[in-house]
Design a protein around this motif. Structure first.
Motif, short mmCIF file in Angstrom:
data_model
loop_
_atom_site.label_atom_id
_atom_site.label_comp_id
_atom_site.label_asym_id
_atom_site.label_seq_id
_atom_site.Cartn_x
_atom_site.Cartn_y
_atom_site.Cartn_z
N UNK A 235 57.79 44.18 31.53
CA UNK A 235 57.47 45.56 31.20
C UNK A 235 57.75 45.88 29.73
N UNK A 236 58.64 45.11 29.10
CA UNK A 236 59.00 45.38 27.70
C UNK A 236 58.25 44.48 26.71
N UNK B 16 64.06 37.30 39.42
CA UNK B 16 62.87 38.10 39.70
C UNK B 16 62.97 39.47 39.04
N UNK B 17 64.15 40.08 39.12
CA UNK B 17 64.34 41.40 38.51
C UNK B 17 64.23 41.31 36.99
N UNK B 18 64.86 40.28 36.40
CA UNK B 18 64.77 40.10 34.95
C UNK B 18 63.33 39.83 34.54
N UNK C 62 45.33 43.81 37.33
CA UNK C 62 45.82 43.35 36.03
C UNK C 62 47.11 42.56 36.19
N UNK C 63 47.52 41.90 35.11
CA UNK C 63 48.75 41.10 35.16
C UNK C 63 49.97 41.98 35.45
N UNK C 64 50.05 43.14 34.79
CA UNK C 64 51.19 44.03 35.05
C UNK C 64 51.21 44.48 36.51
N UNK C 65 50.05 44.79 37.06
CA UNK C 65 49.99 45.19 38.47
C UNK C 65 50.36 44.03 39.38
#
Length: 208
Positions: free
Chosen positions: A42-43, A34-36, A165-168
């Motif tokens: 984000x990158x 999950x963290x990865x 949004x997807x990032x959110x």
């Protein structure tokens, strides 16, 4: 004691004989993918993150099997859905599939837990890998609570995935669902304490 109660308790000694993961390693295996997923998203975006998540869940299953020689039910079901919906996400280049996976996963967990009660079966001890020891009345109450909580998460995910949004949504998945689940689990402590039984007492009851 009813036949159903005796049957469910009989599974406890066998479960304790299984080799268990170190608690720190277990947390790392559960949270690592999950963290990865969050970092890669984000990158590089959701599609690369989904591919890494798929590889991550397979790696965690492999490590768990190598150490314990058995696989808990929830990680296996989770991995299958990640592979199916993650594959659709990457292949079709549509992030809606990986978002929908969360809704389906939690709905399945809720339905399985509560549905099993209809047949006088307790699945939650298997989910927890017998990490806690409570009587059957406690398991039933805890099953209802977790089942309804999973349905709540499924509904919440549906609301969020359509509104942001997807990032959110990724932020919600990591920093929303996870803290909510931890808080809910901690809130069950009073119930667990009220119904807690010693492992020795559990073993004695299993012979009735």
């Amino acid at each position: 004691m009813t036949q159903e109660t005796t049957t469910s308790i009989k599974t406890a000694p066998a479960a304790r004989q299984k080799k268990k993961l170190n608690p720190g390693l277990k947390i790392a295996l559960e949270l690592g993918p999950l963290i990865v997923f969050f970092v890669v998203n984000s990158k590089f975006g959701i599609f690369y993150a989904t591919g890494v998540l798929m590889a991550g869940v397979l790696l965690t299953l492999a490590v768990s099997w190598a150490i314990t020689k058995h696989l808990p039910a929830m990680p296996v079901v989770t991995a299958i859905l990640v592979l199916v919906f993650g594959g659709l996400t990457v292949f079709l280049q549509n992030e809606d599939f990986i978002k929908l996976k969360v809704t389906i996963l939690y709905s399945m967990f809720g339905a399985a837990l509560i549905g099993a009660l209809y047949f006088n079966k307790l699945l939650l001890p298997i989910v927890f890998d017998m990490a806690i020891h409570i009587d059957d009345a406690g398991w039933r109450k805890l099953t209802w609570r977790w089942g309804l909580f999973f349905f709540f998460l499924a509904g919440l995910n549906e609301v969020v995935r359509h509104m942001v949004s997807t990032d959110s949504w990724v932020n919600f998945k990591v920093f929303g669902i996870l803290p909510l689940t931890i808080l809910f689990a901690v809130a069950q402590a009073p119930l667990i304490m009220r119904h807690e039984i010693a492992p020795e007492e559990e073993d004695t009851e299993s012979h009735f």
